[in-house]
Design a protein around this motif. Structure first.
Motif, PDB file in Angstrom:
ATOM      1  N   ILE A   1      71.239  28.197  16.177  1.00 23.37           N
ATOM      2  CA  ILE A   1      70.274  28.611  15.206  1.00 23.37           C
ATOM      3  C   ILE A   1      69.236  28.152  15.965  1.00 23.37           C
ATOM      4  N   ASP A   2      69.879  26.484  16.337  1.00 21.16           N
ATOM      5  CA  ASP A   2      68.738  25.143  17.105  1.00 21.16           C
ATOM      6  C   ASP A   2      68.587  25.764  17.602  1.00 21.16           C
ATOM      7  N   GLU A   3      69.156  26.775  18.547  1.00 22.09           N
ATOM      8  CA  GLU A   3      68.696  27.581  19.862  1.00 22.09           C
ATOM      9  C   GLU A   3      68.294  28.448  20.524  1.00 22.09           C
ATOM     10  N   MET A   4      67.392  28.811  18.693  1.00 17.10           N
ATOM     11  CA  MET A   4      66.795  29.937  18.492  1.00 17.10           C
ATOM     12  C   MET A   4      64.788  29.701  19.494  1.00 17.10           C
ATOM     13  N   TYR A   5      64.469  30.645  19.675  1.00 15.42           N
ATOM     14  CA  TYR A   5      62.780  30.082  20.933  1.00 15.42           C
ATOM     15  C   TYR A   5      62.854  30.255  19.312  1.00 15.42           C
ATOM     16  N   ASP A   6      61.559  28.497  19.356  1.00 13.82           N
ATOM     17  CA  ASP A   6      60.852  28.713  18.036  1.00 13.82           C
ATOM     18  C   ASP A   6      59.266  30.266  17.434  1.00 13.82           C
ATOM     19  N   GLU A   7      58.914  30.020  18.864  1.00 17.23           N
ATOM     20  CA  GLU A   7      57.758  31.561  18.815  1.00 17.23           C
ATOM     21  C   GLU A   7      58.682  32.911  18.633  1.00 17.23           C
ATOM     22  N   GLU A   8      59.560  33.244  19.140  1.00 18.54           N
ATOM     23  CA  GLU A   8      60.697  34.392  18.090  1.00 18.54           C
ATOM     24  C   GLU A   8      61.371  33.821  16.728  1.00 18.54           C
ATOM     25  N   LEU A   9      61.210  32.762  16.423  1.00 13.63           N
ATOM     26  CA  LEU A   9      61.750  32.649  15.204  1.00 13.63           C
ATOM     27  C   LEU A   9      60.301  32.900  14.166  1.00 13.63           C
ATOM     28  N   TRP A  10      59.227  31.812  14.777  1.00 17.07           N
ATOM     29  CA  TRP A  10      58.573  32.501  14.008  1.00 17.07           C
ATOM     30  C   TRP A  10      57.061  33.440  13.999  1.00 17.07           C
ATOM     31  N   ARG A  11      57.572  34.132  14.957  1.00 15.80           N
ATOM     32  CA  ARG A  11      56.924  35.919  14.870  1.00 15.80           C
ATOM     33  C   ARG A  11      58.403  36.815  14.008  1.00 15.80           C
TER      34      ARG A  11
ATOM     35  N   PHE B   1      52.406  22.901   7.166  1.00 10.99           N
ATOM     36  CA  PHE B   1      52.363  23.598   7.725  1.00 10.99           C
ATOM     37  C   PHE B   1      50.770  24.815   8.948  1.00 10.99           C
ATOM     38  N   TYR B   2      49.749  24.011   8.545  1.00 10.74           N
ATOM     39  CA  TYR B   2      48.790  24.042   9.086  1.00 10.74           C
ATOM     40  C   TYR B   2      48.584  22.950  10.167  1.00 10.74           C
ATOM     41  N   ASP B   3      49.500  22.063  10.508  1.00 11.38           N
ATOM     42  CA  ASP B   3      49.501  20.841  11.188  1.00 11.38           C
ATOM     43  C   ASP B   3      50.085  22.052  13.500  1.00 11.38           C
ATOM     44  N   ARG B   4      48.972  22.459  13.640  1.00  7.08           N
ATOM     45  CA  ARG B   4      49.612  23.468  14.670  1.00  7.08           C
ATOM     46  C   ARG B   4      49.058  22.962  15.902  1.00  7.08           C
ATOM     47  N   HIS B   5      49.478  21.992  17.426  1.00  7.81           N
ATOM     48  CA  HIS B   5      49.401  21.307  18.324  1.00  7.81           C
ATOM     49  C   HIS B   5      48.162  22.281  19.057  1.00  7.81           C
ATOM     50  N   HIS B   6      46.838  21.848  19.304  1.00  9.48           N
ATOM     51  CA  HIS B   6      46.232  23.161  20.078  1.00  9.48           C
ATOM     52  C   HIS B   6      46.362  24.609  20.122  1.00  9.48           C
ATOM     53  N   GLY B   7      45.697  24.329  18.484  1.00  6.44           N
ATOM     54  CA  GLY B   7      45.957  25.960  18.043  1.00  6.44           C
ATOM     55  C   GLY B   7      47.648  26.637  18.290  1.00  6.44           C
ATOM     56  N   GLY B   8      48.693  25.817  18.475  1.00  4.97           N
ATOM     57  CA  GLY B   8      49.908  27.025  19.100  1.00  4.97           C
ATOM     58  C   GLY B   8      51.093  26.952  17.391  1.00  4.97           C
ATOM     59  N   LEU B   9      51.940  26.791  17.734  1.00  2.25           N
ATOM     60  CA  LEU B   9      52.914  27.114  16.682  1.00  2.25           C
ATOM     61  C   LEU B   9      53.178  25.709  15.838  1.00  2.25           C
ATOM     62  N   PRO B  10      53.617  26.023  14.533  1.00  2.00           N
ATOM     63  CA  PRO B  10      54.065  24.769  13.481  1.00  2.00           C
ATOM     64  C   PRO B  10      55.374  24.629  13.880  1.00  2.00           C
ATOM     65  N   SER B  11      55.077  23.523  15.019  1.00  2.00           N
ATOM     66  CA  SER B  11      56.527  23.266  15.059  1.00  2.00           C
ATOM     67  C   SER B  11      57.501  22.280  14.255  1.00  2.00           C
ATOM     68  N   ARG B  12      56.724  21.577  13.945  1.00  2.00           N
ATOM     69  CA  ARG B  12      57.639  20.209  12.300  1.00  2.00           C
ATOM     70  C   ARG B  12      57.866  21.557  11.825  1.00  2.00           C
ATOM     71  N   TRP B  13      57.352  22.859  11.607  1.00  2.00           N
ATOM     72  CA  TRP B  13      57.193  23.661  10.467  1.00  2.00           C
ATOM     73  C   TRP B  13      58.561  24.313  10.473  1.00  2.00           C
ATOM     74  N   ILE B  14      58.711  24.356  11.788  1.00  4.22           N
ATOM     75  CA  ILE B  14      59.885  25.584  12.243  1.00  4.22           C
ATOM     76  C   ILE B  14      60.781  24.871  12.287  1.00  4.22           C
ATOM     77  N   LYS B  15      60.818  23.278  12.766  1.00  2.00           N
ATOM     78  CA  LYS B  15      61.600  22.783  12.234  1.00  2.00           C
ATOM     79  C   LYS B  15      62.134  23.067  11.173  1.00  2.00           C
ATOM     80  N   MET B  16      61.935  22.517   9.982  1.00  2.00           N
ATOM     81  CA  MET B  16      62.450  22.551   8.576  1.00  2.00           C
ATOM     82  C   MET B  16      63.119  23.732   8.151  1.00  2.00           C
ATOM     83  N   MET B  17      61.990  24.545   8.843  1.00  2.00           N
ATOM     84  CA  MET B  17      62.824  26.526   8.975  1.00  2.00           C
ATOM     85  C   MET B  17      64.923  26.820   9.152  1.00  2.00           C
ATOM     86  N   LYS B  18      64.363  26.046  10.781  1.00  4.45           N
ATOM     87  CA  LYS B  18      65.726  26.249  11.781  1.00  4.45           C
ATOM     88  C   LYS B  18      67.157  25.470  10.128  1.00  4.45           C
ATOM     89  N   GLU B  19      66.268  24.133   9.959  1.00  3.30           N
ATOM     90  CA  GLU B  19      67.410  23.305   8.805  1.00  3.30           C
ATOM     91  C   GLU B  19      67.696  24.350   7.896  1.00  3.30           C
TER      92      GLU B  19
END
Length: 849
Positions: free
Chosen positions: A445-455, A666-684
């Protein structure tokens, strides 16, 4: 019309598609995405119109479409893939080598409701959904388990709101020809019908069968011509509000359910009662054990108790059913002859000690009095239940009350979104569902690409919003809303903003109002121009719960405010279908119960396995599951005496967490990218749900802690003409007859202190056992840190050894306390029966110094 005869016409299925009929008759399909997609691809629009019910769906499909599919190589290949899996998982005999049971022996799982799929309306809420998940998981892991319940022709109510937002209930007749069930037959091929004696005559019930993968669910139905109208209505509605009908339902479920198993040539060697509604089961089971093994009542009770599991789900004493003794008495009168005791004695099994014969019968007390294994459904709930029911075991310290816990779990294949399931198959492998808590699964689950999980999650959120819009249009259409309102309903919610779900029963202790205690602050959160938030509410109140209905009305009134109604909605008629979309597509799952009144709360688990983050009071399962890397806690588990003060404090904490933690994450996204902190919490969150809160773990806990030990005990207890059980019954009778003579005459310790860490304190006590022998009792030194001037915080029991026989039933015992920690401690001496837990914790057989 009089003498109207009915008949059912089904489509003519082409031979190459014959497996579709087989598949539609086993509800196994509903937790396998590939099987669901097989039906759906035939015609997605008709599939939804049919309520995702394959039997109804089959009547909608034009014959020419079936002929087309019979020639469609792509469809046939898909069907062959599902057919192969079905044969492997359902048609291949289960491996029961670990089970010391003969073929007709079974674990009988009794429940008032079963929530398997929305097309089978035999459930009201969480208890039923849990029972359905239990059956599915048992099927997947190959348990020899059989479900027993009632067949309600009107089920639970459909919810509609009037123009004022007040809940209305509609009881719709279920067309049994649209459910994948058949009349049950015994081994002689005859239809099974059972009977139970009642105050208004003999209650007859037909038995129906539903296949849930490898597990069979049997359902009792009193709606037959031979019964009077009153008796036919016993199985009309789930949780009837009329107490006489409710009692008749529970008698039929317990006594009738055990009789149905016997008529089907099944032997329930283990009985699992899912809540107190089922407690009459052991009344009949004890009688059947007496007759089958030619043993007396006491011996049968020893067998029944050691092979019974009682699961309680209710953390409030008032929530447990009680019935007036005079109403119960007619149902139990026939057992006087079978047992050889008075009906008042039988009634006393369900009454607290010291109560008179006219006291109400408690279904909890009746259930636990004949159950060696009793458990709550979360760690916190186990503790609450021990405190709540300590009176059943007078004199026993609260922490030793024999109520353990098995935390609930959810059936992952039933609740994981299609997109997340595809990700798991790609990253983990095709058989990941069978071992979702394996370490390699969690690592991948940790190895899933962030973008794939978010999409994948964005697709689920988009589908949730489309579903909500469709349902909103339907519910406003029923109220003949103006066209302008209908147009607004078509456009509610936004697919790109933070979405919070709140869906559950509207009971007052669940505190749906907590979010609304500061409306200006809530509106500011919803309408924040750069970081908006939207809420989806759903849930039913009990038909007689006007306070709960009032809460719904308040929520609906708020949702109708013109400046927020595009971002705040209430969806009517919450069911499995809507629940599935919510736990797939919400970003946050909100839960605000008053601690500790949430026994478990499995909806949050369903959300967690989909990467939805929980924002909840530390109650039920979240008290075990919370960690700041996977969600948020409202408060720290504090206890309050003032409810109003608690509500104020915790509502402010909720707003603070939303504003300072949830929304920024949820809304903190570096340079308009993915919410990386949120996605990390999703995986956990996903790892947490799959590892610790899946139904496979839950059912395996029941199997290893309760089912297997009980099965082994059953074989020993009934063997050699029930020799061991008879000995246990004789010993119990002896202990109960002679215990009144047991006394702790006094005790002394070595030294007066003060003591230092590492010292040992020797304790000597004189015990009078009367006619009992030292090998029949445990004499224990009980010690621990002081909680108050008279009680210990958590005691430890150290066995004391016989050092000298003093004569006349007196003995000198000795033991010692090793001082391992500093602090204020206390100790005393007690005597309890020797034996397994069922003997050891016999109520009132405990003597303290």
């Amino acid at each position: 019309m009089d003498h109207l005869q009915t008949f059912q016409v089904f489509p003519r299925i082409p031979k190459p598609l014959s497996f579709l009929e087989v598949l539609s008759r086993n509800i196994w399909w509903c937790w396998h995405h590939d099987a669901v997609e097989l039906f759906r691809r035939i015609d997605p629009r008709l599939w939804d119109k049919a309520g995702r019910n394959p039997i109804v769906f089959s009547t909608f499909i034009p014959q020419h479409r079936l002929e087309e599919l019979a020639q469609d190589t792509s469809f046939l290949a898909h069907m062959d893939r599902v057919k192969k899996l079905f044969r492997e998982r359902v048609c291949t005999p289960s491996d029961h080598e670990r089970w010391p049971l003969e073929r007709n022996n079974t674990i009988a799982y009794f429940s008032m409701e079963f929530g398997i799929h929305e097309s089978i309306p035999l459930f009201a809420g969480g208890l039923g959904i849990l029972a359905g998940d239990h059956l599915k998981a048992a099927s997947d892991i190959g348990l020899p388990l059989t479900g027993v319940g009632l067949l309600y022709r009107q089920g639970y109510f459909r919810q509609y709101l009037d123009s004022e937002g007040w809940q209305q209930e509609d009881y719709t007749e279920t067309d049994f020809y649209q459910i994948p069930m058949v009349r049950a037959k015994n081994k002689s091929g005859k239809f099974v019908r059972i009977g139970v004696d009642g105050p208004d005559g003999h209650i007859l019930a037909d038995v129906w069968r539903i296949k849930v993968g490898n597990v069979t669910l049997y359902l009792l139905d009193t709606n037959i011509p031979e019964n009077s109208r009153e008796i036919r209505n016993i199985t009309a509605r789930l949780y009837s509000g009329e107490y006489g009908t409710r009692l008749a339902q529970e008698v039929l479920l317990g006594i009738g359910g055990v009789r149905a198993l016997r008529a089907l040539d099944l032997n329930p060697v283990i009985c699992h009662m899912n809540e107190g509604h089922c407690s009459f089961a052991n009344v009949e089971r004890v009688a059947q054990l007496m007759e089958a093994h030619a043993i007396d009542l006491e011996t049968a009770q020893e067998i029944a108790a050691r092979t019974t599991i009682f699961t309680t789900h209710t953390p409030v004493a008032a929530g447990h059913d009680e019935f007036p003794a005079d109403q119960v008495r007619p149902y139990l009168l026939p057992f006087e002859g079978r047992y050889g005791i008075s009906v008042d004695k039988i009634l006393s099994w369900g009454q607290m000690d010291g109560a008179d014969s006219h006291s109400p019968l408690s279904m909890f007390v009746l259930g636990v009095r004949l159950a060696r294994y009793c458990n709550g459904v979360s760690r916190l709930h186990g503790s609450v239940a021990r405190k709540m029911w300590a009176g059943v075991w007078p004199g026993l310290p609260e922490e030793e009350i024999p109520i353990s816990h098995v935390t609930n779990g959810v059936h992952i294949p039933s609740w994981l979104s299609y997109e997340n399931a595809l990700l798991c198959e790609r990253y983990i492998g095709p058989n990941w569902r069978l071992t979702p808590s394996a370490p390699e699964v969690l690592t991948r689950i940790d190895e899933m690409y962030d973008e794939e999980l978010w999409r994948a999650h964005e697709m689920s959120r988009s589908r949730l919003i489309r579903t909500c819009r469709r349902l909103m249009v339907q519910q406003y259409g029923r109220r003949n809303a103006p066209k302008a309102v209908m147009r607004e309903a078509e456009a509610v919610l936004d697919q790109d903003i933070l979405t919070i779900g709140f869906a559950r029963r509207f009971a007052t202790y669940k505190r749906a109002f907590l979010l609304f205690m500061d409306l200006k602050r809530l509106e500011a959160i919803i309408n924040n121009p750069s970081r908006p938030v939207q809420f989806i509410f759903a849930g039913k109140a009990h038909p007689k719960d006007n306070e709960g209905k009032g809460l719904i009305q308040q929520v609906v009134a708020f949702a109708q405010n013109s400046h927020i109604r595009h971002r705040f909605i209430f969806i009517e008629d919450y069911d499995i279908h809507l629940a599935r979309h919510l736990v797939h597509g919400a970003d946050v799952w909100l839960n605000t119960p008053r601690r500790p009144f949430e026994a478990c709360g499995t909806s949050g688990m369903k959300a967690a396995i989909n990467g939805v983050l929980n924002l909840s009071i530390l109650d039920g399962w979240w008290d075990e599951g919370y960690n700041p890397d996977r969600g948020w806690a409202i408060g720290s588990g504090e206890a309050y005496e003032d409810n109003a003060y608690q509500d104020t404090i915790e509502s402010q904490a909720l707003y603070n967490i939303l504003e300072n933690d949830v929304i920024p994450a949820f809304y903190d996204r570096h340079h308009g990218g993915l919410p990386s902190r949120w996605i990390k919490m999703m995986k956990e969150s996903m790892k947490l749900g799959m590892r610790d809160f899946c139904a496979y773990r839950m059912v395996s806990d029941y199997e290893n802690s309760f089912y297997l030990p009980a099965a082994k005990r059953y074989m020993g207890l009934v063997g050699e003409s029930a020799k061991e059980a008879k000995a246990l019954a004789a010993q119990r009778e002896r202990l109960q007859r002679l215990w009144k003579h047991v006394r702790v005459c006094g005790y002394t310790r070595s030294g007066n202190g003060p003591f230092r860490v590492g010292d040992a304190i020797n304790v000597t006590s004189e015990i009078h056992l009367g006619a009992l022998r030292p090998d029949e009792v445990n004499v224990e030194l009980y010690y621990g840190k002081m909680r108050s001037i008279e009680t210990l915080h958590s005691g430890n029991a150290e066995p004391m050894q016989v050092k000298e026989e003093l004569g006349n039933g007196d003995f000198r015992y000795e033991s010692s306390i090793n001082c391992r920690l500093s602090g204020r401690f206390g100790f005393t001496v007690r005597v309890m029966p020797k034996g397994d837990d069922w003997t050891r914790f016999t109520p009132k057989l405990i003597t303290w110094a």
